[in-house]
Design a protein around this motif. Sequence first.
Motif, PDB file in Angstrom:
ATOM      1  N   ASN A  17       0.828  -1.200   0.000  1.00  0.00           N
ATOM      2  CA  ASN A  17       0.000   0.000   0.000  1.00  0.00           C
ATOM      3  C   ASN A  17       0.871   1.262   0.000  1.00  0.00           C
ATOM      4  N   SER A  18       0.777   2.056  -1.046  1.00  0.00           N
ATOM      5  CA  SER A  18       1.586   3.275  -1.149  1.00  0.00           C
ATOM      6  C   SER A  18       1.125   4.377  -0.200  1.00  0.00           C
ATOM      7  N   MET A  19      -0.026   4.184   0.439  1.00  0.00           N
ATOM      8  CA  MET A  19      -0.579   5.212   1.322  1.00  0.00           C
ATOM      9  C   MET A  19      -0.085   5.088   2.765  1.00  0.00           C
ATOM     10  N   PHE A  20       0.743   4.093   3.039  1.00  0.00           N
ATOM     11  CA  PHE A  20       1.249   3.965   4.408  1.00  0.00           C
ATOM     12  C   PHE A  20       2.048   5.214   4.783  1.00  0.00           C
ATOM     13  N   ASP A  21       1.843   5.641   6.036  1.00  0.00           N
ATOM     14  CA  ASP A  21       2.409   6.900   6.500  1.00  0.00           C
ATOM     15  C   ASP A  21       3.710   6.688   7.268  1.00  0.00           C
ATOM     16  N   TYR A  22       3.695   5.747   8.184  1.00  0.00           N
ATOM     17  CA  TYR A  22       4.867   5.403   8.988  1.00  0.00           C
ATOM     18  C   TYR A  22       5.046   3.892   8.969  1.00  0.00           C
ATOM     19  N   PHE A  23       6.299   3.489   9.130  1.00  0.00           N
ATOM     20  CA  PHE A  23       6.640   2.077   9.259  1.00  0.00           C
ATOM     21  C   PHE A  23       7.344   1.882  10.597  1.00  0.00           C
ATOM     22  N   LEU A  24       7.036   0.750  11.232  1.00  0.00           N
ATOM     23  CA  LEU A  24       7.512   0.538  12.589  1.00  0.00           C
ATOM     24  C   LEU A  24       8.016  -0.888  12.758  1.00  0.00           C
ATOM     25  N   TRP A  25       8.895  -1.059  13.736  1.00  0.00           N
ATOM     26  CA  TRP A  25       9.315  -2.400  14.136  1.00  0.00           C
ATOM     27  C   TRP A  25       9.040  -2.565  15.626  1.00  0.00           C
ATOM     28  N   TYR A  26       8.454  -3.722  15.954  1.00  0.00           N
ATOM     29  CA  TYR A  26       8.207  -4.086  17.331  1.00  0.00           C
ATOM     30  C   TYR A  26       8.900  -5.407  17.609  1.00  0.00           C
ATOM     31  N   LYS A  27       9.287  -5.577  18.860  1.00  0.00           N
ATOM     32  CA  LYS A  27       9.967  -6.783  19.312  1.00  0.00           C
ATOM     33  C   LYS A  27       9.086  -7.443  20.357  1.00  0.00           C
ATOM     34  N   LYS A  28       9.008  -8.778  20.304  1.00  0.00           N
ATOM     35  CA  LYS A  28       8.158  -9.461  21.272  1.00  0.00           C
ATOM     36  C   LYS A  28       8.855 -10.690  21.851  1.00  0.00           C
ATOM     37  N   TYR A  29       8.919 -10.711  23.187  1.00  0.00           N
ATOM     38  CA  TYR A  29       9.389 -11.895  23.901  1.00  0.00           C
ATOM     39  C   TYR A  29       8.177 -12.743  24.273  1.00  0.00           C
ATOM     40  N   PRO A  30       8.379 -14.057  24.478  1.00  0.00           N
ATOM     41  CA  PRO A  30       7.268 -14.916  24.913  1.00  0.00           C
ATOM     42  C   PRO A  30       6.640 -14.408  26.203  1.00  0.00           C
ATOM     43  N   ALA A  31       5.333 -14.524  26.297  1.00  0.00           N
ATOM     44  CA  ALA A  31       4.563 -14.164  27.489  1.00  0.00           C
ATOM     45  C   ALA A  31       4.643 -12.679  27.834  1.00  0.00           C
ATOM     46  N   GLU A  32       5.043 -11.854  26.875  1.00  0.00           N
ATOM     47  CA  GLU A  32       5.044 -10.405  27.083  1.00  0.00           C
ATOM     48  C   GLU A  32       4.355  -9.722  25.916  1.00  0.00           C
TER      49      GLU A  32
ATOM     50  N   PRO B 150       4.230  -6.849  22.880  1.00  0.00           N
ATOM     51  CA  PRO B 150       5.258  -6.276  21.993  1.00  0.00           C
ATOM     52  C   PRO B 150       5.786  -4.959  22.555  1.00  0.00           C
ATOM     53  N   THR B 151       7.042  -4.661  22.255  1.00  0.00           N
ATOM     54  CA  THR B 151       7.618  -3.364  22.640  1.00  0.00           C
ATOM     55  C   THR B 151       8.145  -2.666  21.396  1.00  0.00           C
ATOM     56  N   PHE B 152       7.934  -1.364  21.368  1.00  0.00           N
ATOM     57  CA  PHE B 152       8.344  -0.558  20.226  1.00  0.00           C
ATOM     58  C   PHE B 152       9.869  -0.492  20.123  1.00  0.00           C
ATOM     59  N   LEU B 153      10.371  -0.641  18.901  1.00  0.00           N
ATOM     60  CA  LEU B 153      11.819  -0.564  18.675  1.00  0.00           C
ATOM     61  C   LEU B 153      12.207   0.721  17.971  1.00  0.00           C
ATOM     62  N   ILE B 154      11.674   0.913  16.777  1.00  0.00           N
ATOM     63  CA  ILE B 154      12.097   2.025  15.943  1.00  0.00           C
ATOM     64  C   ILE B 154      11.052   2.259  14.867  1.00  0.00           C
ATOM     65  N   SER B 155      10.947   3.503  14.394  1.00  0.00           N
ATOM     66  CA  SER B 155      10.006   3.801  13.318  1.00  0.00           C
ATOM     67  C   SER B 155      10.680   4.666  12.271  1.00  0.00           C
ATOM     68  N   ILE B 156      10.034   4.772  11.122  1.00  0.00           N
ATOM     69  CA  ILE B 156      10.526   5.630  10.051  1.00  0.00           C
ATOM     70  C   ILE B 156       9.337   6.217   9.308  1.00  0.00           C
ATOM     71  N   SER B 157       9.413   7.501   9.027  1.00  0.00           N
ATOM     72  CA  SER B 157       8.388   8.162   8.234  1.00  0.00           C
ATOM     73  C   SER B 157       8.524   7.740   6.775  1.00  0.00           C
ATOM     74  N   SER B 158       7.418   7.765   6.061  1.00  0.00           N
ATOM     75  CA  SER B 158       7.444   7.372   4.648  1.00  0.00           C
ATOM     76  C   SER B 158       8.228   8.366   3.781  1.00  0.00           C
ATOM     77  N   ILE B 159       8.563   9.536   4.342  1.00  0.00           N
ATOM     78  CA  ILE B 159       9.327  10.510   3.558  1.00  0.00           C
ATOM     79  C   ILE B 159      10.826  10.406   3.812  1.00  0.00           C
ATOM     80  N   LYS B 160      11.214   9.505   4.694  1.00  0.00           N
ATOM     81  CA  LYS B 160      12.630   9.303   4.976  1.00  0.00           C
ATOM     82  C   LYS B 160      13.112   7.993   4.364  1.00  0.00           C
TER      83      LYS B 160
END
Lengths: 114, 111
Positions: B27-42, B44-54
């Motif tokens: 989808n070309s309309m996505f605004d931001y992209f993100l990565w989340y990390k998840k351990y078992p039984a927890e 997700p936690t936010f890692l890093i994001s990037i704007s679609s213009i970067k």
Amino acid sequence: EAQVTQNPRYLITVTGKKLTVTCSQNMNHEYMSWYRQDPGLGLRQIYYSMNVEVTDKGDVPEGYKVSRKEKRNFPLILESPSPNQTSLYFCASSTWGINTGELFFGEGSRLTVL
Amino acid sequence: DQQVKQNSPSLSVQEGRISILNCDYTNSMFDYFLWYKKYPAEGPTFLISISSIKDKNEDGRFTVFLNKSAKHLSLHIVPSQPGDSAVYFCAATLRDDKIIFGKGTRLHILP
């Protein structure tokens, strides 16, 4: 401590018996949302709320209801649970919207519907 | 229709080496992209994001690269550490505040 709290963490229920999973955050966040995680499907957004009395459907809203009467609480309601709603559910909140990326997630609620 | 795809269910990397996790989107309309990390039984936690213009964003050992023409983003972890073993979710947001997650990639850091 800043946190998102979900209850119950584990629940086994039977088809058709109404249940509510509560979600509360203590960070004064405007944005709250619910997700389900299923094997091979990743995380899918169920409902989200930009602020009090404002809710919108995510990708998989069928069979679920939500309400946002107070800023800190965002309960997920299953009026008539079915076995296909057996899943791991996560609530999350964010300061404003999700474009900055930092959603804070609860620890999850594992629901089994027999 | 899967709008965010993580085609590798798992990845094994030697400790100290670079881990590269990949994600494709449609989808070309996505605004931001993100990565989340998840351990078992927890959750997700936010890692890093990037704007679609970067095209790049860096935070410590984590760097995200965005290639808009290829509709591809990647997360680089350098150097990889044992605590990086987890499931990593790629996600993308739309302006109406919907978020779409990929299916996740399980990263194993080998001693």
